[in-house]
Design a protein around this motif. Structure first.
Motif, PDB file in Angstrom:
ATOM      1  N   GLY A 298       7.961  10.870  -9.955  1.00  0.00           N
ATOM      2  CA  GLY A 298       7.485  12.118 -10.369  1.00  0.00           C
ATOM      3  C   GLY A 298       8.200  12.412 -11.715  1.00  0.00           C
ATOM      4  O   GLY A 298       7.388  13.502 -12.146  1.00  0.00           O
ATOM      5  N   ARG A 299       9.231  11.895 -11.988  1.00  0.00           N
ATOM      6  CA  ARG A 299       9.691  12.444 -13.558  1.00  0.00           C
ATOM      7  C   ARG A 299       8.923  11.813 -14.549  1.00  0.00           C
ATOM      8  O   ARG A 299       8.856  12.349 -15.664  1.00  0.00           O
ATOM      9  N   LEU A 300       8.602  10.382 -14.428  1.00  0.00           N
ATOM     10  CA  LEU A 300       8.310   9.744 -15.568  1.00  0.00           C
ATOM     11  C   LEU A 300       6.765   9.479 -15.653  1.00  0.00           C
ATOM     12  O   LEU A 300       5.906   8.980 -16.446  1.00  0.00           O
ATOM     13  N   GLU A 301       6.164   9.370 -14.586  1.00  0.00           N
ATOM     14  CA  GLU A 301       4.680   8.961 -14.180  1.00  0.00           C
ATOM     15  C   GLU A 301       4.091   9.965 -13.088  1.00  0.00           C
ATOM     16  O   GLU A 301       3.907  11.170 -13.554  1.00  0.00           O
ATOM     17  N   SER A 302       3.934   9.481 -12.114  1.00  0.00           N
ATOM     18  CA  SER A 302       3.364  10.448 -10.813  1.00  0.00           C
ATOM     19  C   SER A 302       4.136  10.209  -9.552  1.00  0.00           C
ATOM     20  O   SER A 302       4.217   8.945  -9.160  1.00  0.00           O
ATOM     21  N   ALA A 303       4.259  11.442  -8.831  1.00  0.00           N
ATOM     22  CA  ALA A 303       4.915  11.185  -7.562  1.00  0.00           C
ATOM     23  C   ALA A 303       4.021  10.340  -6.772  1.00  0.00           C
ATOM     24  O   ALA A 303       4.422  10.246  -5.546  1.00  0.00           O
ATOM     25  N   LEU A 304       2.782  10.579  -6.886  1.00  0.00           N
ATOM     26  CA  LEU A 304       1.691   9.771  -6.086  1.00  0.00           C
ATOM     27  C   LEU A 304       2.145   8.364  -5.657  1.00  0.00           C
ATOM     28  O   LEU A 304       2.023   7.885  -4.668  1.00  0.00           O
ATOM     29  N   LEU A 305       2.698   7.652  -6.548  1.00  0.00           N
ATOM     30  CA  LEU A 305       3.205   6.434  -6.559  1.00  0.00           C
ATOM     31  C   LEU A 305       4.157   6.428  -5.535  1.00  0.00           C
ATOM     32  O   LEU A 305       4.001   5.381  -4.624  1.00  0.00           O
ATOM     33  N   ALA A 306       5.135   7.000  -5.469  1.00  0.00           N
ATOM     34  CA  ALA A 306       6.107   7.157  -4.079  1.00  0.00           C
ATOM     35  C   ALA A 306       5.607   7.345  -2.940  1.00  0.00           C
ATOM     36  O   ALA A 306       6.081   6.825  -1.881  1.00  0.00           O
ATOM     37  N   ILE A 307       4.460   8.228  -2.810  1.00  0.00           N
ATOM     38  CA  ILE A 307       3.920   8.761  -1.613  1.00  0.00           C
ATOM     39  C   ILE A 307       3.128   7.415  -0.953  1.00  0.00           C
ATOM     40  O   ILE A 307       2.878   6.974   0.049  1.00  0.00           O
ATOM     41  N   GLU A 308       2.514   6.987  -2.034  1.00  0.00           N
ATOM     42  CA  GLU A 308       1.725   5.507  -1.574  1.00  0.00           C
ATOM     43  C   GLU A 308       2.392   4.450  -1.218  1.00  0.00           C
ATOM     44  O   GLU A 308       2.147   3.664  -0.403  1.00  0.00           O
ATOM     45  N   LEU A 309       3.657   4.432  -1.774  1.00  0.00           N
ATOM     46  CA  LEU A 309       4.656   3.307  -1.417  1.00  0.00           C
ATOM     47  C   LEU A 309       5.147   3.697   0.241  1.00  0.00           C
ATOM     48  O   LEU A 309       4.961   2.672   1.017  1.00  0.00           O
ATOM     49  N   LEU A 310       5.395   4.726   0.360  1.00  0.00           N
ATOM     50  CA  LEU A 310       5.627   5.283   1.952  1.00  0.00           C
ATOM     51  C   LEU A 310       4.565   4.886   2.843  1.00  0.00           C
ATOM     52  O   LEU A 310       4.933   4.797   3.921  1.00  0.00           O
ATOM     53  N   LEU A 311       3.436   5.201   2.314  1.00  0.00           N
ATOM     54  CA  LEU A 311       2.205   5.111   3.214  1.00  0.00           C
ATOM     55  C   LEU A 311       1.725   3.463   3.375  1.00  0.00           C
ATOM     56  O   LEU A 311       0.861   3.506   4.177  1.00  0.00           O
ATOM     57  N   SER A 312       2.071   2.818   2.391  1.00  0.00           N
ATOM     58  CA  SER A 312       1.520   1.377   2.385  1.00  0.00           C
ATOM     59  C   SER A 312       1.789   0.612   3.592  1.00  0.00           C
ATOM     60  O   SER A 312       3.001   0.631   4.107  1.00  0.00           O
ATOM     61  N   GLU A 313       0.886  -0.090   4.124  1.00  0.00           N
ATOM     62  CA  GLU A 313       1.051  -1.017   5.074  1.00  0.00           C
ATOM     63  C   GLU A 313       0.807  -2.547   4.676  1.00  0.00           C
ATOM     64  O   GLU A 313       0.717  -3.361   5.434  1.00  0.00           O
ATOM     65  N   ASP A 314       0.609  -2.643   3.284  1.00  0.00           N
ATOM     66  CA  ASP A 314       0.274  -4.105   2.945  1.00  0.00           C
ATOM     67  C   ASP A 314       1.504  -4.491   1.997  1.00  0.00           C
ATOM     68  O   ASP A 314       2.025  -3.762   1.011  1.00  0.00           O
ATOM     69  N   GLU A 315       2.013  -5.471   2.543  1.00  0.00           N
ATOM     70  CA  GLU A 315       3.441  -5.838   1.761  1.00  0.00           C
ATOM     71  C   GLU A 315       3.402  -6.265   0.267  1.00  0.00           C
ATOM     72  O   GLU A 315       4.206  -5.914  -0.692  1.00  0.00           O
ATOM     73  N   ASP A 316       2.346  -7.075  -0.270  1.00  0.00           N
ATOM     74  CA  ASP A 316       2.153  -7.168  -1.594  1.00  0.00           C
ATOM     75  C   ASP A 316       2.073  -5.649  -2.170  1.00  0.00           C
ATOM     76  O   ASP A 316       2.731  -5.720  -3.463  1.00  0.00           O
ATOM     77  N   GLU A 317       1.130  -5.120  -1.752  1.00  0.00           N
ATOM     78  CA  GLU A 317       0.967  -3.767  -2.663  1.00  0.00           C
ATOM     79  C   GLU A 317       2.364  -3.015  -2.585  1.00  0.00           C
ATOM     80  O   GLU A 317       2.666  -2.446  -3.806  1.00  0.00           O
ATOM     81  N   ALA A 318       2.946  -2.887  -1.604  1.00  0.00           N
ATOM     82  CA  ALA A 318       4.425  -2.251  -1.342  1.00  0.00           C
ATOM     83  C   ALA A 318       5.544  -3.018  -2.474  1.00  0.00           C
ATOM     84  O   ALA A 318       5.927  -2.211  -2.952  1.00  0.00           O
ATOM     85  N   ASN A 319       5.553  -4.220  -2.484  1.00  0.00           N
ATOM     86  CA  ASN A 319       6.312  -4.833  -3.558  1.00  0.00           C
ATOM     87  C   ASN A 319       6.082  -4.417  -5.063  1.00  0.00           C
ATOM     88  O   ASN A 319       6.881  -4.218  -5.678  1.00  0.00           O
ATOM     89  N   GLU A 320       4.761  -4.415  -5.264  1.00  0.00           N
ATOM     90  CA  GLU A 320       4.287  -3.897  -6.757  1.00  0.00           C
ATOM     91  C   GLU A 320       4.834  -2.567  -6.897  1.00  0.00           C
ATOM     92  O   GLU A 320       5.261  -2.149  -7.875  1.00  0.00           O
ATOM     93  N   LEU A 321       4.428  -1.633  -6.034  1.00  0.00           N
ATOM     94  CA  LEU A 321       4.811  -0.212  -5.998  1.00  0.00           C
ATOM     95  C   LEU A 321       6.610  -0.053  -6.176  1.00  0.00           C
ATOM     96  O   LEU A 321       6.844   0.670  -6.892  1.00  0.00           O
ATOM     97  N   ALA A 322       7.024  -0.917  -5.385  1.00  0.00           N
ATOM     98  CA  ALA A 322       8.571  -0.792  -5.439  1.00  0.00           C
ATOM     99  C   ALA A 322       8.961  -1.121  -6.744  1.00  0.00           C
ATOM    100  O   ALA A 322      10.125  -0.726  -7.381  1.00  0.00           O
TER     101      ALA A 322
END
Length: 594
Positions: A298-322
């Motif tokens: 939320g500071r440097l890009e978009s807080a939507l990234l963090a929400i997507e991470l918490l909601l993610s159920e795909d391990e590859d997607e979660a790893n990329e977001l993390a």
């Protein structure tokens, strides 16, 4: 300069011991911390779910929950409007997961920190109307959004406010406070004067957890399922720096238990990416590893990234977001360190260094880290600090305060100079025109009642505890007090005239001082100091000369005595376990012939 004070609150130690089956040491510790009510002590010693207050006790809770219940049953669209910090992200997550579980047609928006600023605004309201939204529910914002809520009502939408920030107010001519109320259909905030909810210090996510707990009851979903949200709520509770007492203590204690066996794909990826997989997740990891990584989006890009991470159920997607969050957080750290150096330099090279309230403008600071920098400067100088920088429309900034100064109330006296402001006694956000910065600085300093005494750093010692009293049994008792954090800090103990037998500097960066201390009963114990080693050395030189410092490091005929403030800990290394103390502060005694 620093002053030390020993806490010595009155209370019936014997009665507390007998009533709760605890030791004299623990009884005295609790009483000195102001924890002396029977129910509060019970909750403190045994923080369990059954000690949480019913959500229905909160003003407008049932009203707001029933609106959402009817929306869900009637297939009407709901939109969550959150905030871009950790508390906002977790609040959105709680509401979204909870409403989806009940069958809700729900989505969420997060204002862009730079483009939109904090909280719900009129553009967000207009977009909601265009998208056919029936009900807007805010989280971690909205209590001060008078115009935006009014527009939403004019456009025919229902509005529910869930927030924990202080209510906006005005003062009339005789100084009486008059609170400003919104036109929202339901306002759920325990800080409302007419709200009878017994605990007022929940963070935004704490309130959304309560909201979903009540919503689940309306859909006959078990309370135990609502408790699954506690692991996320614990992150927000620590990161929003609310007091870890009462319900917050229960949330964090139980939340940590859940986090350490989390099944959330996104959280597991973030834990791996942060290098803490396999470790016992603690308050420290929430506040200094996991939370800042969520915040960085939320500071440097978009807080939507963090929400997507918490909601993610795909391990590859979660790893990329993390990974992306970790990279953003590393960038944020570097920007923060550079910003702190710049702000300190500005203060030290200008007349404002003599101000009691620091208002500092530096155009090169990224607006998203102004609050972090203000906090660091406040900690270093022990003065209320507001850091301002250029923004899209004028100047924006954040302030952090000391206990003796209610920043929200003091800024309220300057609202004619500000475009927007909001916050708490200890922290605030604001925006204003560049031309008004000097006026703001002057007025805050002219109006302040801070004294020189207020600006002296103070350390409050839980009790004097000789090193000889430290034992593994005492460590077991101290573990009962965990988790530690704001409002429930690690106990700070003191001992006087401790002889230093030897000193050694350790660490790759030579930033750890290990001292061999000798107790009154001639027992040796290691003490670790992670503070300013140069300051320690200068203090020893001043009292004992260069030879005294040299002897200390050589372990030969050291005559250096210390008064120390410390916290005891257990050191486990290569299969060996021993007691040690973490030295927080010190005073070097004068030259002695003993």
């Amino acid at each position: 300069m620093e002053k030390w004070f020993i806490k010595n609150r009155k209370g019936n130690i014997e009665k507390t011991m007998n009533a709760h089956g605890i030791s004299k040491f623990l009884s005295k510790l609790l009483i000195n911390r102001g924890i002396n009510d029977y129910n509060l002590i019970q909750s403190y010693l045994s923080p369990e779910f059954d000690k949480l207050n019913p959500p229905q006790m909160m003003k407008d809770m049932d009203k707001g929950v029933n609106i959402i219940r009817n929306n869900i049953l009637n297939k009407e669209k709901i939109r969550i409007v959150g905030d871009y910090d950790v508390d906002g992200v977790i609040s959105i997550y709680n509401l979204y997961k909870g409403m989806k579980r009940c069958g809700g047609d729900v989505d969420y928006v997060v204002p862009d920190r730079v483009e939109d600023g904090y909280g719900i605004n009129e553009e967000i309201v207009k977009k909601a109307k265009f998208d056919g939204i029936y009900t807007i529910i805010t989280c971690d914002n909205g209590i001060a959004a008078i115009e935006a809520v009014e527009l939403a009502k004019e456009l025919g939408m229902a509005v529910i406010i869930t927030d924990h920030h202080d209510l906006p107010f005005t003062k009339n001519l005789d100084g009486k406070i008059e609170y400003i109320h919104t036109m929202a259909d339901a306002v759920i905030n325990p800080k409302q004067e007419e709200c009878r909810y017994p605990f007022k210090l929940l963070c935004g996510a704490g309130i959304t957890f309560k909201f979903i707990e009540d919503l689940y009851s309306k859909f006959n979903i078990s309370r135990e399922e609502a408790y699954k949200l506690i692991e996320y709520t614990a992150i927000a509770t620590v990161c929003d720096v609310v007091d870890l007492i009462d319900e917050n203590r229960i949330i964090v204690k139980k939340g940590l238990e859940l986090l350490n066996k989390t099944e959330n794909v996104g959280l597991k990826a973030l834990i791996r990416e942060s290098g803490i997989e396999g470790k016992e997740i603690s308050v420290y990891h929430l506040g200094f590893v996991i939370g800042p990584s969520i915040n960085a989006s939320g500071r440097l890009e978009s807080a939507l990234l963090a929400i997507e991470l918490l909601l993610s159920e795909d391990e590859d997607e979660a790893n990329e977001l993390a990974k992306k969050l970790r990279i953003l957080n590393d960038e944020r750290k570097n920007m923060t360190n550079s910003g702190v150096e710049k702000i300190i330099e500005v203060i030290e090279n200008s007349p404002i260094k003599d101000d009691k309230v620091l208002v500092v403008y530096e155009s090169s600071i990224h607006e998203s880290i102004a609050g972090i920098i203000a906090g660091r400067v406040k900690d270093k100088l022990n003065k209320p600090t507001i850091v301002l920088t250029d923004a899209k429309d004028g100047v924006k900034g954040s302030g952090r305060s000391i206990k003796e100064y209610n920043m929200f109330e003091e800024l309220s006296k300057c609202k004619d100079l500000l475009n927007r402001f909001g916050g708490h006694p200890m922290a605030a956000g604001l925006s204003l025109d560049l031309s008004k910065i000097d006026n703001l600085r002057k007025r805050l300093n002219d109006l302040t009642e801070l004294t020189e005494e207020d600006l002296i750093s103070k350390k409050y010692i839980d009790m004097q505890l000789p090193l000889d009293y430290i034992s593994f049994k005492l460590m077991d008792e101290l573990s009962i007090l965990e988790p530690f954090g704001k409002g429930n800090n690690k106990p700070l103990f003191g001992d006087k005239n401790i002889r230093v037998k030897k000193g050694t500097i350790l660490g790759k960066n030579k930033n750890v001082l290990k001292l061999v201390l000798e107790s009154k009963n001639k027992k040796n114990m290691e003490g670790l100091f992670f503070g300013d080693i140069k300051s320690f050395e200068n203090s020893v030189r001043k009292a004992h000369g260069d030879s005294g410092l040299d002897n200390l490091y050589r372990g030969i005929d050291s005559r250096v005595d210390l008064d120390i403030l410390y916290y005891p800990s257990i050191n486990e290394f290569r299969g060996n376990t021993n007691l040690q103390v973490i030295i927080q502060n010190f005073r070097v005694g004068k030259q002695s012939n003993n």
